[in-house]
Motif scaffolding. Structure first.
Motif, short mmCIF file in Angstrom:
data_model
loop_
_atom_site.label_atom_id
_atom_site.label_comp_id
_atom_site.label_asym_id
_atom_site.label_seq_id
_atom_site.Cartn_x
_atom_site.Cartn_y
_atom_site.Cartn_z
N UNK B 1 9.84 -6.34 -16.77
CA UNK B 1 11.28 -6.53 -16.52
C UNK B 1 12.11 -6.06 -17.73
N UNK B 2 11.65 -6.53 -18.92
CA UNK B 2 12.35 -6.16 -20.15
C UNK B 2 12.36 -4.66 -20.35
N UNK B 3 11.19 -4.05 -20.02
CA UNK B 3 11.08 -2.60 -20.19
C UNK B 3 12.06 -1.88 -19.26
N UNK B 4 12.18 -2.38 -18.03
CA UNK B 4 13.07 -1.74 -17.04
C UNK B 4 14.53 -1.84 -17.51
N UNK B 5 14.92 -3.06 -17.94
CA UNK B 5 16.31 -3.24 -18.43
C UNK B 5 16.57 -2.31 -19.62
N UNK B 6 15.60 -2.26 -20.53
CA UNK B 6 15.76 -1.40 -21.71
C UNK B 6 15.93 0.06 -21.29
#
Lengths: 224, 302, 272
Positions: B1-6
């Protein structure tokens, strides 16, 4: 007196240190001379401190522009000096390691000097990014080679390089970006750095000889 | 999730900068700064982490420490300041763990005064809590800092006691058991300097490793790492370069000693933000060049 | 609103945030002593304030940055002076100079016959300090000569051995690694990172690269003909070297930024 004595001191000390490498019985003389050098080096710290006091005291006394910041400098200097010289708060007292945890000297290092020092250098991350955007242009062959090498290193030293090229078969594995980055470091970078290193060493050696033989005298100042 | 937002935030921002650049509009330097800061911050917050494998230049240092017989004498010199610490402190801590795990004798010293203060932090946060049985003066000791840069090395390579009559705590070296058979650094089995400035690894090679014919390894801040490659593998048995080198060493340590898996491994954690930032820098270079070639083409046409 | 009023408002806001952070950090301290918790709360908040003050320079120069910069200069000078005194004056001079001083500073006294010689560097050191006195400042050249003489004497032999002779010697490497004939080489040729072809290529690049790099630095002959070609290859090798250095420099600088942001998010905001 102003020129001959310094030249004599320089040649004597320098020659002694060269001789001490080749003559085993002179080794302890070389050690002593270097130890003396280390002690004199400490006086350079004191000289720096003294000069700092002089410059900033003058600024404060003349109330010149930004004098209030000189007060901050002098205060910082004074506080660090007092806590360090008297080892205030050191759990082992005067016998303790100067950086013993719990001492005020160490606290000032950890919470004042350390953030200041590291943030000063962290600023460079922003400047490097800005320079990458504004200044790095593939204007000619040489600049393009530089940019390509930088690209490979930047990608190859992160997981992204692996993700992008790990499909390349083992027979061509040097083309995988991480391997290419390693190869660049181990071959062309090594060759370039070695050429620079040999050039610098020749410069250092010739300058040292010039100093020992009294040919180089710029250290004596403008009136030499 | 964090990777996608980033990816969404960073990708969107880069596209916007690309659009502005193609249109020939000036992108304020502060926007570039903000963008870099945000990229790194996002990667830290979302704890983006990637695996690491030790490269030969790092592995050779690990293997050297691994293969030395227990009780070998290793010098670990803290030659750095807080500005280099995020890169090289993880190396130092990894070395402490590895050396003491292998039951070697560890001699600390510094050619930078700031190294002593940072060593004090390492002793309190790594050595003492993780190796409570390690005895001062028997398993490890702190010689302290001496002024004089390479001058210090020139003396200790032939006569340790002349430069260090006592350790950092004022103990005579003769009173410490681990100095019984040590006259100079020539009696050491491995010298490790961790640094990135002057004096640093280079000075250790020139003034200790080479003249004393003692095995020498280094850990260096990324800025000075490429300069040290000519010494490898003959004058330096191995080299840890920047955060990447530290992360590789941490990964190798965890692989060999899984008990360290729960310990703080900051270099491995830093490689996530590092990767994201590298992508952004590369993108900046590409966008800058696209804008440059477009403006050059326009100039030629007009 | 004038810029002076805006600055005052900004300072008031910073002071309020500082106070708020101090109270929160003091309250979340882990020590049994209230004094220690309040002190550590202040120190962490102050470290954050200094970090952000330095970062504020990215916007433009301002009083917060100037304050932090001035404090850094003073603190650093004091730090190095203290270390110089305790490590070398107390660590190296006192044990040779006086038994009573050694006892006072808790360092082991060293009984030796040539103790008088230890005053030589002290005299030179004091002479160095004459730099602060304009009238007799020229005397400091004597100490400077000692420092330069030592550096020149040390560097002459060490650079000759490690950076010249060893580097030249390390460049003479086999140009045909594991060579078993041309047929065998062609049969097994591949671009595998650990293969024979890459090993041979690396050694050629190192040998030729060092030679051509040196040719480029040789300015006594015009870079024309074969010499010019070698010089051109030298430039390319050097460009790759600088590219690699740039890549590593970016890596290093980013690491420092990661370190500072980790401090802000971890030690201050506790969100990691």
């Amino acid at each position: 007196m102003k020129h001959q004595i310094p030249m004599l001191i320089l040649s004597a000390v320098g020659t002694l240190l060269v001789v001490s490498v080749f003559v085993p019985s002179a080794q302890h003389w070389g050690e002593d001379a270097t130890l003396y050098f280390d002690i004199i080096a400490v006086f350079a710290f004191f000289l720096g401190g003294g000069n700092l006091i002089r410059v900033h005291t003058e600024k404060v006394s003349h109330k010149s522009a930004g004098w209030i910041y000189s007060v901050v400098t002098l205060l910082g200097f004074g506080i660090m000096l007092v806590t360090g010289l008297f080892k205030i708060g050191n759990p082992n007292g005067i016998a303790g390691d100067l950086s013993k945890s719990g001492s005020y000297f160490q606290l000032l290092f950890q919470y004042v000097m350390s953030p200041l020092n590291s943030t000063m250098y962290a600023l460079l991350a922003f400047y490097v990014a800005s320079a990458s955007y504004r200044a790095f242009r593939a204007k000619n062959t040489e600049a393009t080679i530089l940019l390509v090498a930088a690209f490979v290193i930047l990608l190859g030293r992160t997981a992204l390089g692996v993700l992008l090229t790990n499909w390349i078969p083992a027979q061509l594995s040097v083309l995988q970006i991480p391997n290419l980055a390693i190869w660049i470091m181990n071959a062309p970078n090594l060759a370039g750095q070695r050429a620079i290193m040999i050039g610098i060493s020749l410069g250092v050696i010739s300058m040292s000889l010039r100093l020992l033989l009294g040919i180089e005298r710029t250290y004596l100042g403008g009136d030499s | 999730m964090g990777l996608i937002i980033s990816i969404i935030v960073i990708g969107g921002g880069l596209l916007w900068i690309l659009y502005l650049s193609i249109k020939g509009r000036d992108v304020d330097r502060r926007i570039v700064y903000l963008f870099v800061g945000t990229t790194v911050a996002l990667a830290i917050i979302f704890r983006l982490e990637f695996g690491e494998v030790a490269t030969p230049i790092v592995k050779s240092v690990f293997d050297k420490i691994e293969n030395l017989p227990a009780g070998s004498k290793i010098v670990l010199s803290y030659d750095f300041d807080p500005a280099m610490a995020p890169e090289v402190n993880p190396m130092a801590n990894a070395f402490i763990r590895h050396i003491l795990e292998k039951k070697h004798r560890l001699y600390f010293m510094s050619l930078w005064a700031t190294g002593q203060s940072l060593l004090s932090v390492s002793l309190d946060s790594v050595l003492k809590p993780e190796f409570p049985d390690a005895k001062y003066g028997v398993d490890y000791c702190n010689l302290g800092f001496k002024a004089g840069n390479e001058g210090v090395l020139n003396v200790v390579i032939t006569n340790l006691r002349k430069m260090f009559p006592s350790d950092a705590n004022g103990n005579s070296l003769d009173s410490l058991p681990m100095f019984k058979d040590v006259e100079s650094l020539k009696d050491m089995d491995l010298l490790i300097s961790i640094g990135g400035g002057k004096p640093g690894v280079k000075e250790w090679v020139l003034f200790a490793g080479d003249p004393g014919k003692v095995a020498m390894a280094g850990g260096s801040a990324a800025v000075s790492t490429p300069l040290l490659y000519p010494y490898w593998p003959k004058q330096l048995i191995g080299l840890l370069g920047g955060t990447k080198g530290a992360a590789e060493y941490e990964a190798e340590l965890i692989k060999r000693y899984p008990r360290f898996k729960d310990k703080s491994m900051p270099a491995l954690r830093m490689m996530g933000p590092q990767t994201m930032a590298h992508v952004v820098i590369i993108a900046f270079i590409v966008i800058g060049n696209i804008a440059y070639f477009r403006s050059r083409k326009k100039g030629e046409q007009s | 609103m004038t810029s002076k009023t805006a600055m005052r408002i900004l300072m008031a806001i910073v002071a309020l945030i500082f106070l708020f952070s101090w109270i929160i950090k003091s309250g979340s301290g882990v020590s049994d002593s209230t004094f220690t918790n309040v002190r550590d709360g202040f120190l962490i908040t102050f470290a954050v304030f200094l970090t952000l003050s330095i970062f504020s320079f990215l916007y433009h120069d301002n009083p917060f940055y100037k304050f932090a910069e001035s404090l850094y200069v003073g603190i650093s000078a004091g730090y190095w002076m203290c270390y110089g005194f305790w490590s070398t004056v107390v660590g190296n001079f006192v044990p040779r100079a006086s038994r009573s001083l050694s006892e006072f500073f808790h360092v082991p006294y060293q009984e030796r016959a040539d103790h008088i010689l230890i005053y030589i560097p002290i005299i030179f050191g004091l002479i160095l300090l004459t730099r602060l006195l304009p009238r007799i400042g020229w005397l400091s050249r004597w100490s400077l000569a000692f420092i330069i003489g030592t550096t020149a004497g040390l560097n002459l032999t060490r650079y000759l051995r490690s950076d010249f002779i060893s580097q030249v010697s390390n460049s003479f490497i086999p140009l045909f690694v594991d060579w078993k004939g041309a047929g065998d080489f062609i049969n097994h040729i591949s671009l595998a990172a650990d293969g024979q072809f890459i090993a041979i290529l690396s050694n050629w690049v190192i040998f030729v690269g060092v030679m051509c790099g040196l040719v480029y630095f040789f300015f006594s002959k015009e870079h024309k003909g074969t010499f010019g070609v070698a010089s051109r290859i030298g430039i390319w090798i050097l460009m790759i070297t600088f590219g690699a250095s740039f890549g590593y420099t970016v890596m290093g600088r980013i690491s420092l930024l990661v370190g500072r942001i980790t401090f802000l998010f971890g030690d201050w905001l506790n969100i990691l």
